[in-house]
Design a protein around this motif. Sequence first.
Motif, mmCIF file in Angstrom:
data_model
loop_
_atom_site.group_PDB
_atom_site.id
_atom_site.type_symbol
_atom_site.label_atom_id
_atom_site.label_comp_id
_atom_site.label_asym_id
_atom_site.label_seq_id
_atom_site.Cartn_x
_atom_site.Cartn_y
_atom_site.Cartn_z
ATOM 1 N N THR A 1 -2.167 6.474 16.312
ATOM 2 C CA THR A 1 -1.955 7.050 14.984
ATOM 3 C C THR A 1 -1.085 6.166 14.102
ATOM 4 O OG1 THR A 1 -0.086 8.347 15.855
ATOM 5 C CG2 THR A 1 -2.246 9.423 15.784
ATOM 6 N N ALA A 2 -0.444 5.148 14.684
ATOM 7 C CA ALA A 2 0.363 4.206 13.898
ATOM 8 C C ALA A 2 -0.450 3.031 13.375
ATOM 9 C CB ALA A 2 1.528 3.684 14.747
ATOM 10 N N VAL B 1 -1.168 2.925 9.182
ATOM 11 C CA VAL B 1 -0.027 2.604 8.327
ATOM 12 C C VAL B 1 0.487 1.201 8.619
ATOM 13 C CG1 VAL B 1 1.727 3.599 9.872
ATOM 14 C CG2 VAL B 1 2.159 3.482 7.416
ATOM 15 N N THR B 2 0.430 0.769 9.878
ATOM 16 C CA THR B 2 0.909 -0.568 10.227
ATOM 17 C C THR B 2 0.050 -1.656 9.587
ATOM 18 O OG1 THR B 2 1.766 0.268 12.337
ATOM 19 C CG2 THR B 2 1.462 -2.114 12.144
ATOM 20 N N THR C 1 -1.929 -1.273 7.002
ATOM 21 C CA THR C 1 -1.801 -1.158 5.544
ATOM 22 C C THR C 1 -0.561 -1.883 5.042
ATOM 23 O OG1 THR C 1 -2.971 0.960 5.498
ATOM 24 C CG2 THR C 1 -1.527 0.469 3.636
ATOM 25 N N ALA D 1 -7.400 -1.041 7.062
ATOM 26 C CA ALA D 1 -7.047 0.148 7.841
ATOM 27 C C ALA D 1 -8.280 0.922 8.269
ATOM 28 C CB ALA D 1 -6.113 1.045 7.026
ATOM 29 N N TYR E 1 0.439 12.790 15.578
ATOM 30 C CA TYR E 1 0.265 12.475 14.163
ATOM 31 C C TYR E 1 1.562 12.666 13.374
ATOM 32 C CZ TYR E 1 -4.711 11.490 13.860
ATOM 33 O OH TYR E 1 -5.944 10.888 13.970
ATOM 34 N N PRO F 1 2.634 7.670 12.610
ATOM 35 C CA PRO F 1 2.793 7.021 11.305
ATOM 36 C C PRO F 1 4.244 6.802 10.915
ATOM 37 C CG PRO F 1 1.103 8.722 11.206
ATOM 38 C CD PRO F 1 1.783 8.870 12.535
ATOM 39 N N GLY G 1 5.476 3.822 12.952
ATOM 40 C CA GLY G 1 4.898 2.592 12.433
ATOM 41 C C GLY G 1 5.549 2.135 11.142
ATOM 42 N N SER G 2 5.773 3.069 10.217
ATOM 43 C CA SER G 2 6.375 2.691 8.939
ATOM 44 C C SER G 2 7.834 2.293 9.099
ATOM 45 C CB SER G 2 6.238 3.844 7.939
ATOM 46 O OG SER G 2 6.846 5.023 8.433
#
Length: 400
Positions: free
Chosen positions: A40-41, A44-45, A47, A65, A160, A164, A167-168
């Motif tokens: 799920t990361a 965003v990673t 992106t 992505a 979820y 994310p 990752g962010s």
Amino acid sequence: MSDAVTTAHRAGPGAFADVLRLPGVGAVTAIGMAARIPATAVGVTLTLHTVTALGHGYGAAGLVAAAVPTGMAIGSPLLGSVVDRYGLRPVLALTMTAGALFWSVAPLLGYAGLLGAAFVAGVLTLPVFSLIRQVIAATVPSAQRRPAFALDSMTVEISYMTGPAVGSLLTVWLGSATTMRVVGAGFVLAGLALWRLDPPVRADRPGDAAATPAGPRPPLKSWLTRPLVGALLTVTAAVVAIMGTEFAFIAALTSEGQAWAIALVNAVWCLASLVGGFLYGAARRAVPLPLLLAALGLATLPAALAWTWWSLLFLLVPAGLVTAATLAAGSAAIGDLAPDRVRGLVTGLQGSATTLGIALATPLSGFLVDAASPAAAIVVCGSVAVLGAVAAAALLRTGR
């Protein structure tokens, strides 16, 4: 014998406890939740890496992505077929090798190279969502699959909520290149854990309706029935409603200068989904799948009336209460309809149905946001679930 029957049909929290007592289920549930965090990361990673490290816009970043889930939509049923034919470990070896290679090299690639490599990596990514569902269907008796899949949907919500954000934050603290390699290490560690556990992927339980004797794969027309198509349709329609609504409310809050509330609204939505998943799994009787999908669609519609972040937060709670329950019911229906010899292929098709829903939801919602409003996007995406419920009800009623 009577104790076993009683245990299999217990309701309330005891239903979850009974599922977790089954051999290997607790371990595969924990591994599945951990493995889904890097999965799920990914979005965003990639992106943030495309925007911050490569200097491209969000449109270009969205393509990168989307390349991974697009590849997964193709690869998931193919890898599921390999699992059916050769077992789990060959697929683990292939996906761990491909994942380690991609996530090690990806930070060094330019935009075009990253876009192409991300698609190939998606095809060869460990289909952890489908795989965990396949193991659950293979190891959990039919009478206990509803709480088992409800528990699985609840762990997906936790993933979820976590992936994310991790990752962010890691991208901000460590940089995108390091974060990409951490994500790759997460996939490899998940593969190693599954290799060590080596859970069963076929039932082989006497008396189980889904179990079939070892032998050649059954012909397509014998298992790709109308009820199975209906169950797959519910997954796609539910994902359109969920992901389309998410895109719309992110756009609405951003345009109103309330982007800071996105995480809060999403967290409450996910918590409501966890509560609904628990109630669904603990209930004494199952709710029909089309009814749950229709409830999801109808409960989504009031969110179009939101006028500020806090009203959106409260109006999304009813939809959240049936989100995990709908997805769990879809997984349970597909698990019951999948013959044992093609279980990996069918759960792979479920992964493709999920990805198809995402692929439809984002552009549909984005077009409606630009052409009309976020409220219009929510109404249309919720209506897709209602119409999908009507079609699925007709398909699930037929025998073939």
